[in-house]
Design a protein around this motif. Structure first.
Motif, PDB file in Angstrom:
ATOM      1  N   UNK A 138       0.807  -1.229   0.000  1.00 40.05           N
ATOM      2  CA  UNK A 138       0.000   0.000   0.000  1.00 40.05           C
ATOM      3  C   UNK A 138       0.837   1.275   0.000  1.00 40.05           C
ATOM      4  N   UNK A 139       2.069   1.221   0.525  1.00 40.46           N
ATOM      5  CA  UNK A 139       2.900   2.417   0.563  1.00 40.46           C
ATOM      6  C   UNK A 139       3.384   2.807  -0.827  1.00 40.46           C
ATOM      7  N   UNK A 140       3.691   1.802  -1.651  1.00 37.39           N
ATOM      8  CA  UNK A 140       4.267   2.076  -2.957  1.00 37.39           C
ATOM      9  C   UNK A 140       3.288   1.844  -4.100  1.00 37.39           C
ATOM     10  N   UNK A 141       2.120   1.268  -3.781  1.00 34.26           N
ATOM     11  CA  UNK A 141       1.083   1.107  -4.788  1.00 34.26           C
ATOM     12  C   UNK A 141       1.414   0.118  -5.882  1.00 34.26           C
ATOM     13  N   UNK A 142       2.276  -0.831  -5.606  1.00 33.22           N
ATOM     14  CA  UNK A 142       2.607  -1.845  -6.605  1.00 33.22           C
ATOM     15  C   UNK A 142       2.779  -3.183  -5.905  1.00 33.22           C
ATOM     16  N   UNK A 143       2.830  -4.274  -6.686  1.00 34.59           N
ATOM     17  CA  UNK A 143       2.829  -5.595  -6.068  1.00 34.59           C
ATOM     18  C   UNK A 143       4.211  -5.988  -5.564  1.00 34.59           C
ATOM     19  N   UNK A 144       4.251  -7.008  -4.704  1.00 31.12           N
ATOM     20  CA  UNK A 144       5.497  -7.374  -4.034  1.00 31.12           C
ATOM     21  C   UNK A 144       6.499  -8.033  -4.975  1.00 31.12           C
ATOM     22  N   UNK A 193       3.151  -8.960   8.841  1.00 27.86           N
ATOM     23  CA  UNK A 193       2.361 -10.163   9.136  1.00 27.86           C
ATOM     24  C   UNK A 193       1.285 -10.379   8.080  1.00 27.86           C
ATOM     25  N   UNK A 194       0.730  -9.278   7.571  1.00 23.14           N
ATOM     26  CA  UNK A 194      -0.279  -9.380   6.507  1.00 23.14           C
ATOM     27  C   UNK A 194       0.368  -9.929   5.238  1.00 23.14           C
ATOM     28  N   UNK A 195       1.574  -9.411   4.904  1.00 24.64           N
ATOM     29  CA  UNK A 195       2.285  -9.927   3.738  1.00 24.64           C
ATOM     30  C   UNK A 195       2.519 -11.428   3.862  1.00 24.64           C
ATOM     31  N   UNK A 196       2.981 -11.853   5.027  1.00 23.42           N
ATOM     32  CA  UNK A 196       3.284 -13.274   5.227  1.00 23.42           C
ATOM     33  C   UNK A 196       2.020 -14.126   5.100  1.00 23.42           C
ATOM     34  N   UNK A 197       0.928 -13.676   5.726  1.00 22.72           N
ATOM     35  CA  UNK A 197      -0.317 -14.429   5.671  1.00 22.72           C
ATOM     36  C   UNK A 197      -0.856 -14.509   4.246  1.00 22.72           C
ATOM     37  N   UNK A 240       6.917  -7.044  -8.228  1.00 24.95           N
ATOM     38  CA  UNK A 240       7.484  -5.876  -8.885  1.00 24.95           C
ATOM     39  C   UNK A 240       8.415  -5.107  -7.955  1.00 24.95           C
ATOM     40  N   UNK A 241       8.068  -5.078  -6.661  1.00 17.76           N
ATOM     41  CA  UNK A 241       8.901  -4.390  -5.670  1.00 17.76           C
ATOM     42  C   UNK A 241      10.236  -5.098  -5.443  1.00 17.76           C
ATOM     43  N   UNK A 242      10.359  -6.332  -5.904  1.00 21.54           N
ATOM     44  CA  UNK A 242      11.593  -7.080  -5.684  1.00 21.54           C
ATOM     45  C   UNK A 242      11.674  -7.691  -4.302  1.00 21.54           C
ATOM     46  N   UNK A 243      10.532  -7.889  -3.642  1.00 18.60           N
ATOM     47  CA  UNK A 243      10.531  -8.458  -2.297  1.00 18.60           C
ATOM     48  C   UNK A 243      10.771  -9.969  -2.311  1.00 18.60           C
ATOM     49  N   UNK A 244      10.419 -10.643  -3.414  1.00 17.14           N
ATOM     50  CA  UNK A 244      10.465 -12.108  -3.444  1.00 17.14           C
ATOM     51  C   UNK A 244      11.885 -12.575  -3.733  1.00 17.14           C
ATOM     52  N   UNK A 245      12.444 -13.363  -2.806  1.00 18.56           N
ATOM     53  CA  UNK A 245      13.817 -13.848  -2.933  1.00 18.56           C
ATOM     54  C   UNK A 245      13.864 -15.359  -2.708  1.00 18.56           C
ATOM     55  N   UNK A 246      14.922 -15.975  -3.197  1.00 23.50           N
ATOM     56  CA  UNK A 246      15.233 -17.389  -2.928  1.00 23.50           C
ATOM     57  C   UNK A 246      14.044 -18.316  -3.212  1.00 23.50           C
ATOM     58  N   UNK A 247      13.395 -18.116  -4.343  1.00 24.43           N
ATOM     59  CA  UNK A 247      12.253 -18.956  -4.704  1.00 24.43           C
ATOM     60  C   UNK A 247      12.728 -20.351  -5.082  1.00 24.43           C
ATOM     61  N   UNK A 280       9.481 -17.313   4.581  1.00 23.50           N
ATOM     62  CA  UNK A 280      10.294 -16.689   5.629  1.00 23.50           C
ATOM     63  C   UNK A 280      10.365 -15.191   5.361  1.00 23.50           C
ATOM     64  N   UNK A 281      10.484 -14.424   6.439  1.00 23.36           N
ATOM     65  CA  UNK A 281      10.511 -12.971   6.328  1.00 23.36           C
ATOM     66  C   UNK A 281      11.894 -12.445   6.696  1.00 23.36           C
ATOM     67  N   UNK A 282      12.334 -11.414   5.974  1.00 28.22           N
ATOM     68  CA  UNK A 282      13.609 -10.762   6.286  1.00 28.22           C
ATOM     69  C   UNK A 282      13.498  -9.295   5.892  1.00 28.22           C
ATOM     70  N   UNK A 283      14.554  -8.555   6.167  1.00 25.37           N
ATOM     71  CA  UNK A 283      14.585  -7.129   5.814  1.00 25.37           C
ATOM     72  C   UNK A 283      15.918  -6.807   5.173  1.00 25.37           C
ATOM     73  N   UNK A 284      15.911  -5.807   4.311  1.00 27.50           N
ATOM     74  CA  UNK A 284      17.141  -5.382   3.662  1.00 27.50           C
ATOM     75  C   UNK A 284      18.113  -4.842   4.703  1.00 27.50           C
ATOM     76  N   UNK A 285      19.415  -5.054   4.497  1.00 22.58           N
ATOM     77  CA  UNK A 285      20.394  -4.539   5.471  1.00 22.58           C
ATOM     78  C   UNK A 285      20.350  -3.033   5.543  1.00 22.58           C
TER      79      UNK A 285
END
Length: 514
Positions: A93-99, A132-136, A101-108, A154-159
Motif C-alpha cells: 500500500x505504501x508504494x502502490x505496486x505488487x510485491x 504479518x499481513x504480507x506473510x499471511x 514488482x517491488x523485488x521483495x520475493x527472494x530465494x524462490x 520466511x521474512x527478512x529485511x534489507x540490510x
C-alpha cells in the motif's frame, strides 16, 4: 521499470527512484540493447522515471526477473510463473505496486513433483507495519494453486544502509534512517516523544538507537535504566561503545560521567559531533535524535553533520508553543529535511464523562495547516506518562496496550511509512564512466549546483554566482546528451545547458546504492 535510452550513450542515465538493490543486475537496463517505446517528447531523452527498486515488468516479460534463487535468477517455467502471478496479487500500500514488482520475493525454490514452494520476502525495513499481513497473504495465494501442497514463507529485511555514504563518518554508514525529534521549545515533552517513539519502533522489529543531543540538560539517563550507565571507549579504534536498554542502543552526555555540561556553544558542538560520529552504532534501521531546544549552532551542527531522513515536531496547545515550533519547522525546511508528523502533547484529559482542554486547542493543527505537515497526533494528559519518564521505563514498555501506547504505535507506523516513501522518492543520475567498469549515482540537484561555467562562477574572481538555494531540490533534467567520451550536455528546466565532464562528475558527492 520503464528505462528510456538514447542509443548513442550507454554511459549516462537518470531515474526517479533510489538506486537499485546491489543484489540485482542492472547493467542490462542501461545499455542500448534495451528498447522501450516512449512518447515522442521523450524519445531523445535520457531522463525517465520508474516506480521503485527492481521494477522490471514493463521492460521484460513477467517471469522471475526480480526473484532470486541464491545469487542466480530463477529459470522461467510454468510453476514459477504460477507462483509469481499469485504473489503479484499482493499490493504494497505504501508504494502502490505488487510485491513481485517491488523485488521483495527472494530465494524462490519449487519442487513441483512434491507440490512444495519456499521463498523469502525481503522487506525494506523489519519494522514494516504490515509484514504479518504480507506473510499471511503470501501463504494464502500460493497455497491456493491447485498443485501446491506445502508453502514455506520466511521474512527478512534489507540490510541497513544510508542514502548518502561517501562523506559520512564510519559510525553512521550503516544507519538507514536518522529521525530528528524537535520542538525548539523546552518543556513540551520532546524527550518523552523521542524515547517512546524509539521503543515503539523497536517493538515493531526494527534495530534502533537513541542519541540524546541535549548536552546542557540530558534527559535520557532519567527516562531509561540501562544496566551500565557509563559509555565505554574502544581503546584500539578510539570509538565509543553505546550502552543499551531493552535492545535499544543509547548515547547521551549524561552517560559520559559528566552530568550536565557547563561550556560554550562551540565546545558543545564539538562534543555532540564526537559523541554522534565516533559511536559504534552498528547496523540500525532508525536512529532517533532527541534534539535540544532552539535553532542555534548546536541544531545547525546536527543537521549539517548527519543526513537527517525526516523530523517529527513536538508542540503543546499554547500559542507560544506554535511561535517557537514554527521557527524549527522553517529551519528544517531550509535544510531540506522533511517534517513528517506533528505530536501535540498535553492536549486534553477526560473527567466525569467529559473531555477538557486546559491549555486551549489548535497549536498542532495550526502547524499542520500552515506548513503542510501531513500527520497530527494528540497525546492526552496522563499521570502515568509523566511518571514513566521519571521511573526509567518508557510508557510504551510499561503499558504496551494502553491508550498512549496505541498513539505511539500509530506514530511509529507513520514514521516507517514516510521514511520509506522519502527514500523511494530520491532522484538519482546513474553515471557509467566510459572505458571503465565504474558506476555511481548522483543527485540531480548536486550536478546542477556544481556547474563551473561562467554563468555559475565568475571566471575572473572565482566568485560563486550560482547559490545553493537557487537550485530546487527536486529539479529534473529535461535532456541529457553525450559529448564524445569526455562529458555530457544536460538541459535543465530553467533553460540552462550544462556541460558536465565525467572527470568532474567523479568528484561529486555520491548516493549509495541501497
Amino acid at each position: 521499470m520503464q528505462a528510456v535510452h538514447a542509443s548513442s550513450s550507454p554511459h549516462f542515465s537518470i531515474h526517479s527512484s533510489k538506486p537499485p538493490n546491489s543484489t540485482t543486475t542492472t547493467c542490462s537496463l542501461f545499455t542500448s540493447s534495451v528498447n522501450v517505446k516512449s512518447s515522442q517528447r521523450d524519445q531523445s531523452s535520457l531522463w525517465t522515471s520508474y516506480n521503485k527498486r527492481v521494477i522490471l515488468k514493463s521492460t521484460f516479460s513477467a517471469k522471475a526477473t526480480s526473484v532470486e534463487v541464491g545469487n542466480s535468477p530463477v529459470s522461467t517455467g510454468t510453476a514459477e510463473d504460477d507462483v509469481l502471478k499469485a504473489l503479484s496479487q499482493i499490493i504494497d500500500p505504501d508504494f502502490g505496486t505488487d510485491i513481485v514488482t517491488c523485488g521483495f520475493v527472494k530465494d524462490l525454490q519449487i519442487d513441483e513433483a512434491l507440490g512444495e514452494v519456499s521463498f523469502r520476502l525481503e522487506l525494506t525495513t523489519p519494522a514494516c507495519p504490515i509484514k504479518d499481513v504480507f506473510e499471511q497473504k503470501a501463504n494464502e495465494v500460493v497455497a491456493a494453486l491447485p498443485w501446491v501442497k506445502n508453502v514455506n514463507v520466511t521474512m527478512s529485511a534489507q540490510p541497513a544502509k544510508p542514502l548518502y555514504a561517501e562523506q559520512l563518518p564510519a559510525g553512521l554508514r550503516t544507519i538507514s534512517n536518522i529521525i530528528a525529534v524537535s520542538s525548539c521549545k523546552g518543556g513540551v515533552g520532546k524527550s518523552t516523544v523521542a524515547v517512546n517513539l524509539a521503543y515503539t519502533l523497536a517493538d515493531m522489529g526494527a534495530r534502533v538507537g537513541i542519541f540524546d543531543a541535549d548536552v546542557y540538560g540530558p534527559s535520557l539517563p532519567t527516562m531509561v535504566s540501562p544496566e551500565s550507565r557509563l559509555l565505554e571507549m574502544n581503546p584500539e579504534k578510539k570509538t565509543i561503545i553505546p550502552t543499551e536498554y531493552m535492545g535499544v542502543k543509547l548515547v547521551s552526555f549524561g552517560f559520559a560521567g559528566q552530568g550536565r555540561a557547563i561550556m560554550r556553544g562551540p565546545m558543545v558542538s564539538g562534543v555532540i559531533n564526537q559523541l554522534l560520529t565516533t559511536t559504534e552504532w552498528g547496523e540500525l534501521d532508525y536512529l532517533v535524535i532527541d534534539m535540544p531546544p532552539g535553532t542555534g549552532d548546536i541544531q545547525l551542527t546536527l543537521c549539517q553533520i548527519v543526513p537527517l531522513t525526516a523530523a517529527v515536531i513536538v508542540t503543546t496547545p499554547q500559542k507560544l508553543s506554535f511561535i517557537d515550533v514554527a521557527k524549527g519547522v522553517r529551519m528544517f525546511s531550509k535544510l531540506k529535511v522533511p517534517c513528517v508528523a506533528v505530536v501535540e502533547n498535553m492536549c486534553h484529559f477526560d473527567a466525569d464523562g467529559k473531555r477538557y482542554y486546559p491549555f486551549g486547542r489548535g497549536s498542532g493543527s495550526q502547524v499542520v495547516e500552515q506548513f503542510g505537515i501531513p500527520h497530527l497526533f494528540d497525546l492526552p494528559i496522563r499521570p502515568t506518562l509523566s511518571a514513566s519518564g521519571d521511573s526509567g521505563m518508557p510508557e510504551v514498555v510499561a503499558d504496551p496496550q494502553g491508550e498512549v501506547s496505541k498513539i505511539f504505535q500509530n506514530l511509529g507506523v507513520c514514521v516507517v511509512q514516510q521514511c520509506a516513501k522519502i527514500r523511494q522518492q530520491v532522484k538519482a543520475i546513474k553515471v557509467r564512466v566510459p572505458d571503465s567498469d565504474e558506476e555511481f549515482f548522483l543527485h540531480p540537484a548536486t550536478v546542477r549546483r556544481n556547474d563551473r561555467s561562467a554563468q555559475s562562477v565568475d571566471e575572473w574572481t572565482g566568485e560563486q554566482k550560482l547559490q545553493y538555494s537557487d537550485v530546487p531540490e527536486d529539479i529534473e533534467p529535461e535532456e541529457i546528451r553525450p559529448m564524445g567520451n569526455y562529458a555530457v550536455s544536460i538541459n535543465w528546466p530553467d533553460g540552462f545547458s550544462q556541460i558536465a565532464p565525467y572527470e568532474q562528475l567523479q568528484t561529486m558527492e555520491r548516493l549509495v546504492a541501497v
